[in-house]
Design a protein around this motif. Structure first.
Motif, PDB file in Angstrom:
ATOM      1  N   VAL A  91       2.583 -38.332 -21.442  1.00  0.00           N
ATOM      2  CA  VAL A  91       3.900 -37.708 -21.618  1.00  0.00           C
ATOM      3  C   VAL A  91       4.736 -38.485 -22.621  1.00  0.00           C
ATOM      4  O   VAL A  91       5.387 -37.900 -23.502  1.00  0.00           O
ATOM      5  CB  VAL A  91       4.628 -37.603 -20.261  1.00  0.00           C
ATOM      6  CG1 VAL A  91       6.064 -37.128 -20.463  1.00  0.00           C
ATOM      7  CG2 VAL A  91       3.891 -36.665 -19.331  1.00  0.00           C
ATOM      8  N   LEU A  92       4.719 -39.804 -22.536  1.00  0.00           N
ATOM      9  CA  LEU A  92       5.518 -40.612 -23.454  1.00  0.00           C
ATOM     10  C   LEU A  92       5.050 -40.460 -24.893  1.00  0.00           C
ATOM     11  O   LEU A  92       5.856 -40.542 -25.832  1.00  0.00           O
ATOM     12  CB  LEU A  92       5.455 -42.085 -23.041  1.00  0.00           C
ATOM     13  CG  LEU A  92       6.067 -42.447 -21.688  1.00  0.00           C
ATOM     14  CD1 LEU A  92       5.964 -43.945 -21.444  1.00  0.00           C
ATOM     15  CD2 LEU A  92       7.525 -41.999 -21.613  1.00  0.00           C
ATOM     16  N   SER A  93       3.753 -40.239 -25.087  1.00  0.00           N
ATOM     17  CA  SER A  93       3.230 -40.131 -26.450  1.00  0.00           C
ATOM     18  C   SER A  93       3.661 -38.863 -27.153  1.00  0.00           C
ATOM     19  O   SER A  93       3.618 -38.791 -28.383  1.00  0.00           O
ATOM     20  CB  SER A  93       1.701 -40.209 -26.417  1.00  0.00           C
ATOM     21  OG  SER A  93       1.160 -39.096 -25.723  1.00  0.00           O
ATOM     22  N   LEU A 144       6.744 -37.296 -26.487  1.00  0.00           N
ATOM     23  CA  LEU A 144       8.196 -37.173 -26.485  1.00  0.00           C
ATOM     24  C   LEU A 144       8.760 -37.417 -27.884  1.00  0.00           C
ATOM     25  O   LEU A 144       8.286 -38.285 -28.614  1.00  0.00           O
ATOM     26  CB  LEU A 144       8.814 -38.174 -25.512  1.00  0.00           C
ATOM     27  CG  LEU A 144       8.719 -37.857 -24.025  1.00  0.00           C
ATOM     28  CD1 LEU A 144       9.337 -38.992 -23.210  1.00  0.00           C
ATOM     29  CD2 LEU A 144       9.415 -36.541 -23.689  1.00  0.00           C
ATOM     30  N   ARG A 145       9.783 -36.651 -28.258  1.00  0.00           N
ATOM     31  CA  ARG A 145      10.451 -36.869 -29.541  1.00  0.00           C
ATOM     32  C   ARG A 145      11.356 -38.098 -29.480  1.00  0.00           C
ATOM     33  O   ARG A 145      11.584 -38.767 -30.483  1.00  0.00           O
ATOM     34  CB  ARG A 145      11.275 -35.633 -29.910  1.00  0.00           C
ATOM     35  CG  ARG A 145      10.446 -34.392 -30.154  1.00  0.00           C
ATOM     36  CD  ARG A 145      11.310 -33.213 -30.548  1.00  0.00           C
ATOM     37  NE  ARG A 145      12.040 -33.482 -31.769  1.00  0.00           N
ATOM     38  CZ  ARG A 145      12.920 -32.649 -32.309  1.00  0.00           C
ATOM     39  NH1 ARG A 145      13.187 -31.502 -31.704  1.00  0.00           N
ATOM     40  NH2 ARG A 145      13.545 -32.950 -33.426  1.00  0.00           N
ATOM     41  N   SER A 146      11.900 -38.368 -28.297  1.00  0.00           N
ATOM     42  CA  SER A 146      12.755 -39.547 -28.144  1.00  0.00           C
ATOM     43  C   SER A 146      11.892 -40.801 -28.154  1.00  0.00           C
ATOM     44  O   SER A 146      10.714 -40.785 -27.818  1.00  0.00           O
ATOM     45  CB  SER A 146      13.545 -39.468 -26.837  1.00  0.00           C
ATOM     46  OG  SER A 146      14.291 -38.271 -26.760  1.00  0.00           O
ATOM     47  N   CYS A 147      12.507 -41.908 -28.560  1.00  0.00           N
ATOM     48  CA  CYS A 147      11.811 -43.179 -28.507  1.00  0.00           C
ATOM     49  C   CYS A 147      11.851 -43.682 -27.061  1.00  0.00           C
ATOM     50  O   CYS A 147      12.851 -43.551 -26.376  1.00  0.00           O
ATOM     51  CB  CYS A 147      12.444 -44.147 -29.480  1.00  0.00           C
ATOM     52  SG  CYS A 147      13.338 -45.474 -28.860  1.00  0.00           S
ATOM     53  N   ALA A 148      10.701 -44.183 -26.576  1.00  0.00           N
ATOM     54  CA  ALA A 148      10.537 -44.531 -25.161  1.00  0.00           C
ATOM     55  C   ALA A 148      10.214 -46.005 -25.003  1.00  0.00           C
ATOM     56  O   ALA A 148       9.465 -46.584 -25.793  1.00  0.00           O
ATOM     57  CB  ALA A 148       9.434 -43.685 -24.536  1.00  0.00           C
ATOM     58  N   ILE A 149      10.797 -46.601 -23.932  1.00  0.00           N
ATOM     59  CA  ILE A 149      10.537 -47.995 -23.580  1.00  0.00           C
ATOM     60  C   ILE A 149      10.349 -48.058 -22.065  1.00  0.00           C
ATOM     61  O   ILE A 149      11.172 -47.513 -21.312  1.00  0.00           O
ATOM     62  CB  ILE A 149      11.708 -48.917 -23.997  1.00  0.00           C
ATOM     63  CG1 ILE A 149      12.027 -48.761 -25.484  1.00  0.00           C
ATOM     64  CG2 ILE A 149      11.392 -50.356 -23.667  1.00  0.00           C
ATOM     65  CD1 ILE A 149      13.301 -49.468 -25.905  1.00  0.00           C
ATOM     66  N   VAL A 150       9.272 -48.698 -21.626  1.00  0.00           N
ATOM     67  CA  VAL A 150       9.030 -48.918 -20.201  1.00  0.00           C
ATOM     68  C   VAL A 150       9.170 -50.403 -19.922  1.00  0.00           C
ATOM     69  O   VAL A 150       8.502 -51.229 -20.554  1.00  0.00           O
ATOM     70  CB  VAL A 150       7.631 -48.421 -19.786  1.00  0.00           C
ATOM     71  CG1 VAL A 150       7.392 -48.699 -18.302  1.00  0.00           C
ATOM     72  CG2 VAL A 150       7.480 -46.934 -20.074  1.00  0.00           C
ATOM     73  N   LEU A 151      10.058 -50.748 -18.963  1.00  0.00           N
ATOM     74  CA  LEU A 151      10.333 -52.148 -18.622  1.00  0.00           C
ATOM     75  C   LEU A 151       9.759 -52.475 -17.260  1.00  0.00           C
ATOM     76  O   LEU A 151       9.796 -51.653 -16.334  1.00  0.00           O
ATOM     77  CB  LEU A 151      11.850 -52.404 -18.617  1.00  0.00           C
ATOM     78  CG  LEU A 151      12.588 -52.179 -19.937  1.00  0.00           C
ATOM     79  CD1 LEU A 151      14.069 -52.463 -19.765  1.00  0.00           C
ATOM     80  CD2 LEU A 151      12.010 -53.046 -21.040  1.00  0.00           C
ATOM     81  N   GLY A 152       9.244 -53.705 -17.120  1.00  0.00           N
ATOM     82  CA  GLY A 152       8.708 -54.173 -15.853  1.00  0.00           C
ATOM     83  C   GLY A 152       9.759 -54.869 -15.009  1.00  0.00           C
ATOM     84  O   GLY A 152      10.968 -54.830 -15.300  1.00  0.00           O
TER      85      GLY A 152
END
Length: 428
Positions: free
Chosen positions: A67-69, A71-79
């Motif tokens: 899904v993140l790949s 998306l038009r928006s830039c995505a960041i996943v934080l731990g």
């Protein structure tokens, strides 16, 4: 003899047995080494996975990566420890992630708050531009933060900079149009009242009527230029262009400005290569070239010259033409010139180098903006060379068109007996 043969056979059998035994031992030893190495590697990798999994790269929920790949928006996943588990390339290019960590403190604070209470948050922020552009105008972004599973936080960032710029241009355009329309409309209202009050004075009525005609002409010109600009401002390439003779465009532009030039004793001269064609919209091209010649006349002192020069140049298919040929049309004047700071803005809508002179000549500040958009929609460019006190040269370069089928053809444009003013390359 039989004894020797028997001894040789016995030695051969013994050697074969030794060889087989050594081969089996070697194979067994190699298998044991590989097994030990694989087990050790697995143990080491397993330990590394165990150590790194909770701290460096927690597993994403199923399907999230896919899904993140898209998306038009830039995505960041934080731990758990605010480390970046996954980030899109746009996050790095925008300068939001650097060195495996989020570089924007307000964004990081939002992620921590969402991790604590699990609430979805959305705000708009201004973040510094990345790299060498950091000193420029900041980026306007929309940030949406949401929990992703029990330990991860998802940050979605959408760049609103271009949208904000377009909205600002639209607001400025509406404000400027309203202001420009109010001036002639207000003048017409006052003049009509003056005519009504001076109904018994024929001379006053005639004077006010003349002024009303001037203001009405200015209003009609402004409305027409707004219509022209609305048709070309999207810079889309023309879908169905037609061959347009350059000679006819120049003749039309000269006729359009003949009266103003005669009133100031300005001589308009045309020269260069005749018989050139451009593929495009005749109306748009005529309006663009007419605006350039009209500006040259309006901003030139009396008893000077305005030159229009045409030539064909090679461009190595720089703007998409198969043959790489361009038609260059230059309009040169001996006017007041343009300062360096004004040259950067003269193609903006409603921008005037000399507002007082523009209002005196009826200028709206839209002419050069129309020229820029017409050139872009035809796959070309427009540039300016100018020195204060020496004059200016506006140069339009457009893809060369094909000659139409042989016919009687247009009459050649009248050229001056004296050579045109030198091109900007020769004057600079």
């Amino acid at each position: 003899m039989d004894v020797n043969v028997a001894a040789a056979a016995a030695c051969a059998i013994a050697g074969l047995g030794v060889g087989l035994t050594a081969s089996i031992a070697f194979r067994w030893s190699e298998r044991e080494q590989n097994r030990a190495a694989g087990g050790g590697s697995s143990r080491r990798n397993g330990n590394a996975a165990v150590l790194s999994s909770p701290l460096q790269e927690p597993a994403l929920p199923p399907g999230v990566d896919t899904v993140l790949s898209v998306l038009r928006s830039c995505a960041i996943v934080l731990g758990d420890g605010d480390e970046v588990v996954k980030a899109s390339s746009a996050a790095y290019s925008m300068g939001l992630v650097r060195g495996g960590a989020v570089a924007v403190e307000p964004m990081l604070a939002l992620a921590r708050a969402t991790r604590r209470d699990g609430e979805i948050r959305q705000v708009e922020l201004d973040v510094p531009r990345p790299g060498v552009q950091r000193s420029g105008e900041p980026l306007s972004v929309s940030v949406r933060v949401a929990p992703l599973g029990s330990r991860l936080v998802l940050v979605l960032v959408e760049d609103l900079t271009e949208r904000r710029r377009i909205e600002a241009v639209r607001r400025d355009f509406v404000a400027n149009v309203s202001h420009e329309l109010k001036t002639p409309v207000g003048a017409l209202s006052l003049l009509s009242e003056a005519v009504a009050d001076a109904s018994d004075d024929p001379e006053a009525v005639q004077r006010f009527a003349g002024r009303m005609q001037i203001e009405a002409t200015r209003l009609a010109s402004l409305v027409q230029e707004i219509i022209d600009l609305s048709r070309v401002q999207d810079d889309r390439l023309l879908m169905d262009p037609e061959p347009v003779p350059v000679d006819e465009l120049i003749a039309e532009a000269m006729d359009r400005c003949r009266q103003q030039a005669a009133a100031k004793q300005i001589h308009i001269a045309a020269g260069g290569i005749a018989g050139l064609y451009i593929h495009g919209d005749r109306g748009q091209l005529a309006a663009a070239l007419g605006n350039l010649v009209e500006n040259a006349v309006n901003y030139s002192p009396p008893r000077t010259r305005v030159a229009i020069a045409t030539r064909r140049i090679a461009s190595a298919a720089a703007i998409g033409e198969a043959d790489g040929e361009l038609i260059e049309i230059s309009v040169t004047d001996q006017g007041i010139g343009i300062s360096e700071k004004d040259r950067e803005r003269i193609f903006e809508r409603f921008y005037r180098v000399d507002p007082a002179r523009s209002r005196a000549t009826g200028g709206t500040g839209l002419g050069l903006s129309i020229v820029k958009h017409v050139a872009a929609s035809h796959g070309g460019t427009v540039s300016v060379w100018s020195v204060e006190g020496q004059g200016s040269t506006f140069t339009v370069r457009l893809p060369a068109g094909q000659h139409p089928a042989p016919s009687s053809g247009p009459a050649p444009v009248e050229t001056a007996t004296t050579p045109p003013l030198p091109a900007p390359e020769a004057r600079s």
